[in-house]
Enzyme design. Sequence first.
Site, PDB file in Angstrom:
ATOM      1  N   ARG A  25      24.309  52.125  43.852  1.00 25.65           N
ATOM      2  CA  ARG A  25      25.703  51.651  43.921  1.00 25.65           C
ATOM      3  C   ARG A  25      26.687  52.815  44.019  1.00 25.65           C
ATOM      4  NH1 ARG A  25      26.556  48.342  38.832  1.00 25.65           N
ATOM      5  NH2 ARG A  25      25.207  50.003  38.085  1.00 25.65           N
ATOM      6  N   ASN A  43      24.794  45.198  41.681  1.00 21.79           N
ATOM      7  CA  ASN A  43      23.399  44.853  41.442  1.00 21.79           C
ATOM      8  C   ASN A  43      23.285  43.348  41.305  1.00 21.79           C
ATOM      9  OD1 ASN A  43      22.395  47.462  41.441  1.00 21.79           O
ATOM     10  ND2 ASN A  43      22.538  47.693  39.226  1.00 21.79           N
TER      11      ASN A  43
END
Length: 96
Positions: A25, A43
């Site tokens: 990320r 996520n």
Amino acid sequence: MDNPLPPNIHAHVFISGKVQGVGYRFSTMHEANKLGVSGWVRNMPDGRVEAVFEGDMATLSQMIQWCHKGPRAAKVEDVAVDYKAAEGLRGFEIRG
């Protein structure tokens, strides 16, 4: 002249493989900011990473190409992309 693609595109992306717990990320946000892509990344409970990118098609192609590789520790198995008209997102953020 007819232009079949609008200037800005929205790409909804699902990345699977070893993509959580490897900085995916943060690295996605860094790459998006470098390329000037708007959107977000998060996520998912099933172990995938979900992302939305907005920008011109050439830039989104670069961003999605990066998603196939990801950060060094990632092991990307699949990248699924769905395109539609841009929503006008601004900036890039990590969600959840």
